[in-house]
Motif scaffolding. Sequence first.
Motif, PDB file in Angstrom:
ATOM      1  N   SER A 180      56.127 -31.361 -11.860  1.00  0.00           N
ATOM      2  CA  SER A 180      54.706 -30.514 -11.015  1.00  0.00           C
ATOM      3  C   SER A 180      53.825 -30.026 -12.572  1.00  0.00           C
ATOM      4  CB  SER A 180      55.907 -28.463 -11.285  1.00  0.00           C
ATOM      5  OG  SER A 180      55.955 -27.990 -11.556  1.00  0.00           O
ATOM      6  N   LYS A 181      53.903 -30.624 -13.347  1.00  0.00           N
ATOM      7  CA  LYS A 181      52.624 -30.231 -14.267  1.00  0.00           C
ATOM      8  C   LYS A 181      51.941 -31.494 -14.997  1.00  0.00           C
ATOM      9  CE  LYS A 181      55.777 -26.390 -15.897  1.00  0.00           C
ATOM     10  NZ  LYS A 181      56.917 -27.051 -16.250  1.00  0.00           N
ATOM     11  N   ILE A 182      51.234 -31.058 -15.054  1.00  0.00           N
ATOM     12  CA  ILE A 182      50.510 -32.273 -16.502  1.00  0.00           C
ATOM     13  C   ILE A 182      49.969 -31.697 -17.983  1.00  0.00           C
ATOM     14  CG2 ILE A 182      48.001 -33.604 -17.146  1.00  0.00           C
ATOM     15  CD1 ILE A 182      47.960 -33.811 -13.748  1.00  0.00           C
ATOM     16  N   ILE A 183      50.092 -32.573 -18.874  1.00  0.00           N
ATOM     17  CA  ILE A 183      50.441 -32.443 -20.305  1.00  0.00           C
ATOM     18  C   ILE A 183      49.852 -32.885 -21.072  1.00  0.00           C
ATOM     19  CG2 ILE A 183      51.751 -31.395 -22.217  1.00  0.00           C
ATOM     20  CD1 ILE A 183      54.741 -31.734 -20.423  1.00  0.00           C
ATOM     21  N   ILE A 184      49.063 -32.560 -21.746  1.00  0.00           N
ATOM     22  CA  ILE A 184      47.935 -33.299 -22.763  1.00  0.00           C
ATOM     23  C   ILE A 184      47.532 -32.162 -23.890  1.00  0.00           C
ATOM     24  CG2 ILE A 184      45.174 -32.621 -22.906  1.00  0.00           C
ATOM     25  CD1 ILE A 184      44.882 -32.155 -19.543  1.00  0.00           C
ATOM     26  N   ASN A 185      47.918 -33.574 -24.372  1.00  0.00           N
ATOM     27  CA  ASN A 185      47.859 -33.224 -26.398  1.00  0.00           C
ATOM     28  C   ASN A 185      45.625 -32.556 -26.626  1.00  0.00           C
ATOM     29  OD1 ASN A 185      47.479 -35.586 -26.170  1.00  0.00           O
ATOM     30  ND2 ASN A 185      46.874 -35.523 -28.407  1.00  0.00           N
ATOM     31  N   ASP A 186      45.705 -32.193 -26.861  1.00  0.00           N
ATOM     32  CA  ASP A 186      44.200 -31.693 -27.497  1.00  0.00           C
ATOM     33  C   ASP A 186      44.669 -31.857 -29.451  1.00  0.00           C
ATOM     34  OD1 ASP A 186      41.500 -30.423 -28.597  1.00  0.00           O
ATOM     35  OD2 ASP A 186      41.917 -28.429 -27.032  1.00  0.00           O
ATOM     36  N   PHE A 187      43.887 -33.084 -29.454  1.00  0.00           N
ATOM     37  CA  PHE A 187      43.702 -33.194 -30.790  1.00  0.00           C
ATOM     38  C   PHE A 187      42.975 -33.132 -31.682  1.00  0.00           C
ATOM     39  CE2 PHE A 187      41.915 -36.796 -33.993  1.00  0.00           C
ATOM     40  CZ  PHE A 187      43.346 -37.055 -34.345  1.00  0.00           C
ATOM     41  N   THR A 188      41.762 -32.711 -31.700  1.00  0.00           N
ATOM     42  CA  THR A 188      41.703 -31.951 -32.681  1.00  0.00           C
ATOM     43  C   THR A 188      41.372 -29.845 -32.354  1.00  0.00           C
ATOM     44  OG1 THR A 188      39.174 -32.141 -31.438  1.00  0.00           O
ATOM     45  CG2 THR A 188      39.455 -33.249 -33.188  1.00  0.00           C
ATOM     46  N   GLY A 189      41.261 -29.321 -31.024  1.00  0.00           N
ATOM     47  CA  GLY A 189      41.923 -28.360 -30.782  1.00  0.00           C
ATOM     48  C   GLY A 189      42.920 -28.241 -31.070  1.00  0.00           C
ATOM     49  N   VAL A 213      50.782 -25.133 -36.859  1.00  0.00           N
ATOM     50  CA  VAL A 213      50.103 -25.484 -38.073  1.00  0.00           C
ATOM     51  C   VAL A 213      48.964 -25.333 -37.897  1.00  0.00           C
ATOM     52  CG1 VAL A 213      50.342 -27.431 -39.961  1.00  0.00           C
ATOM     53  CG2 VAL A 213      52.284 -27.223 -38.451  1.00  0.00           C
ATOM     54  N   ASP A 214      48.679 -24.597 -38.464  1.00  0.00           N
ATOM     55  CA  ASP A 214      46.424 -23.872 -38.209  1.00  0.00           C
ATOM     56  C   ASP A 214      46.652 -25.399 -39.273  1.00  0.00           C
ATOM     57  OD1 ASP A 214      47.406 -21.853 -37.163  1.00  0.00           O
ATOM     58  OD2 ASP A 214      47.104 -20.615 -39.249  1.00  0.00           O
ATOM     59  N   ASP A 215      45.232 -25.493 -38.646  1.00  0.00           N
ATOM     60  CA  ASP A 215      44.180 -26.021 -39.062  1.00  0.00           C
ATOM     61  C   ASP A 215      44.912 -27.675 -39.436  1.00  0.00           C
ATOM     62  OD1 ASP A 215      42.554 -24.319 -39.631  1.00  0.00           O
ATOM     63  OD2 ASP A 215      43.281 -24.333 -41.532  1.00  0.00           O
ATOM     64  N   SER A 216      45.700 -28.540 -38.586  1.00  0.00           N
ATOM     65  CA  SER A 216      45.736 -29.563 -38.252  1.00  0.00           C
ATOM     66  C   SER A 216      45.497 -30.191 -36.882  1.00  0.00           C
ATOM     67  CB  SER A 216      48.312 -29.543 -38.315  1.00  0.00           C
ATOM     68  OG  SER A 216      47.810 -28.997 -37.289  1.00  0.00           O
ATOM     69  N   VAL A 217      46.258 -31.576 -36.678  1.00  0.00           N
ATOM     70  CA  VAL A 217      45.717 -32.183 -35.638  1.00  0.00           C
ATOM     71  C   VAL A 217      47.045 -31.959 -34.683  1.00  0.00           C
ATOM     72  CG1 VAL A 217      43.665 -33.290 -36.135  1.00  0.00           C
ATOM     73  CG2 VAL A 217      46.102 -34.325 -36.451  1.00  0.00           C
ATOM     74  N   PHE A 231      56.507 -33.311 -30.727  1.00  0.00           N
ATOM     75  CA  PHE A 231      54.785 -34.070 -30.949  1.00  0.00           C
ATOM     76  C   PHE A 231      54.586 -33.352 -32.634  1.00  0.00           C
ATOM     77  CE2 PHE A 231      54.738 -29.370 -29.839  1.00  0.00           C
ATOM     78  CZ  PHE A 231      53.409 -28.719 -30.584  1.00  0.00           C
ATOM     79  N   THR A 232      53.586 -33.999 -32.922  1.00  0.00           N
ATOM     80  CA  THR A 232      53.695 -33.971 -34.096  1.00  0.00           C
ATOM     81  C   THR A 232      51.706 -33.444 -34.521  1.00  0.00           C
ATOM     82  OG1 THR A 232      51.964 -36.316 -33.895  1.00  0.00           O
ATOM     83  CG2 THR A 232      54.582 -36.101 -34.621  1.00  0.00           C
ATOM     84  N   ASN A 233      52.275 -32.109 -34.962  1.00  0.00           N
ATOM     85  CA  ASN A 233      51.284 -31.782 -35.592  1.00  0.00           C
ATOM     86  C   ASN A 233      50.684 -32.150 -37.544  1.00  0.00           C
ATOM     87  OD1 ASN A 233      51.624 -28.620 -35.237  1.00  0.00           O
ATOM     88  ND2 ASN A 233      50.326 -30.271 -34.316  1.00  0.00           N
ATOM     89  N   TRP A 234      49.480 -32.857 -38.061  1.00  0.00           N
ATOM     90  CA  TRP A 234      49.430 -33.401 -39.377  1.00  0.00           C
ATOM     91  C   TRP A 234      48.393 -33.439 -39.636  1.00  0.00           C
ATOM     92  CZ3 TRP A 234      46.411 -37.716 -38.733  1.00  0.00           C
ATOM     93  CH2 TRP A 234      45.716 -37.697 -37.542  1.00  0.00           C
ATOM     94  N   LEU A 235      48.211 -33.595 -40.930  1.00  0.00           N
ATOM     95  CA  LEU A 235      46.876 -33.282 -41.362  1.00  0.00           C
ATOM     96  C   LEU A 235      46.600 -34.365 -42.024  1.00  0.00           C
ATOM     97  CD1 LEU A 235      47.536 -29.636 -43.440  1.00  0.00           C
ATOM     98  CD2 LEU A 235      45.863 -30.117 -41.763  1.00  0.00           C
TER      99      LEU A 235
END
Length: 535
Positions: A180-189, A213-217, A231-235
């Motif tokens: 019932s959902k659509i999931i989207i990753n906000d790459f730079t947001g 993680v702040d300031d990551s993608v 999902f992943t967060n990385w710099l």
Amino acid sequence: MKKQTKGILAFAFLGGIMVTSGVVIAIPGLAPDEDNPELTITGTPADNFPDADRPRFCGSGNAQSTDFVTEYSIPTECTNPLAIVTDYDGNVWFAQTNTGKLAKFDPKTETFTEYDNPTWPQNGRSMMWGIDYAPDGSVWFTDETFDSVWKFSTIDERYDRLGYPSEGDSLPQRLQVDGSKIIINDFTGNKLTFLDPNQSSDDVNYLSIPSPVDDSVTADFTVDAENNVWFTNWLFQQGGVLVKFNQNGYFDSVANSNEQLLPLLDFIEIYQLPVQLLTPNGAVVSDDGMIWLADTTSSSFFSFNPVTEEFTQYVTATPLLSTYGNQTGVIKTPISRPYWIDSDDQGRIIFNEQNANNISVFDPKSQSLVEYHIPSKNPYWGDCDPGTGLMVSDCGLAQIFDFAVDGKKIWFTEWVENNIGVVDTSVPLPFEIQLDSETMSLSPGDSKEFSFILSSKSSDKVLGGTLILSPTRDFLNVELAENDSESFQLVTGSAQTIHTMISASDDAITGEYKILIGTQSSDIAVSKYVTVTIE
């Protein structure tokens, strides 16, 4: 200008600018524009590019085929096809960067239908990274330039644009219809966004979950059998973390507390990525619960076992010289750049190798890897110019940025060749690899002999190629015996035993590692992994 800059930065993050280390390819907005570039008006999407840039972005030749791959030319010139998906009837849907349109390909009739988007701005261009097909017959896709999520009804052929919450530098990227959902990753947001697909375009409510993680993608995501989102967060070039988000627990707590947002840390688990994994773009969970990540700044992909919390690194074959050319000699270490990753109904792991021009299939059960080489190549995306102004034939990249698994078929787009194509994994392989052993133990400083048999399975031709001997870590090495050669030829039904020496340096680190053993021809690479334990 802000949107253009955002797209360029995202393209750089994703590995699109760097073909190999040391080679930078010009894209619009990256290099200074000519004062008055020549522009011949054709009435086609090619008019978005000056004449000099058209071969680079609109295609360099006709669609081609091999025994394993069939390509189809899109009738409209210079569409830049990107995100791709199949529906329940086997039709192929893909989004076009350079037109704002959605297009359908019918494999039965081999015909294309392109659907005009009446609300798309004239000369508008957007990287459309995410797409999915919903049970109600609608196709959803993302649009980074205009911060949008689009819904296209395949029944009444109507587009609806939904504005995406674009606080700061947003880039709606991958998209998945999940119940019932659509999931989207906000790459730079730096957030995950959840959307109710039943809303109208006039009244859109999103729930955005900030990443830990702040300031990551925030890169690609996958949903496991218990509905956890990974999902992943990385710099960029600095590594990052793998995140497990308990969405059931979160949304149940939100409903019971009447709060719109709750502290995210109460519902996540964070795992540090290994230092070898710098740019994990693609993510998928396999049917056994393993998480798989594709690393776009190397030639590796990784598995993560949620039970043992251990990562395992796998390496691909080195790209063929024809993909990068190396006319200038500056490319010292060509890499394949695994990009997005998926799984099929047989439990196999599928990924695209952007810089090797491959669609690849890994079978965790047999520890085998098959890399299908895509025949079309655009020489403007490799080091293919010898300095005379003439392009070298059969050199370059088609920029295969997305693919869709449909049974034993894998459909893909060629962003700079204006083609779509399909890999047929049911076609028998021409080679077979039989390992002397699937495992080996070594102490630091030790060496051991290792043999494998390379067999021809072809019934009608002589097969030739080069050997693949690729360790995942620098402290492991594989060398051929003195009388063996990296190149070979096999006649029909014949076999050849290959003798090697596998060694570990004195500074080898204790653990389990993979070495890729196999062979590569102009059309296909067939390999198996040996597990080496350093004791």
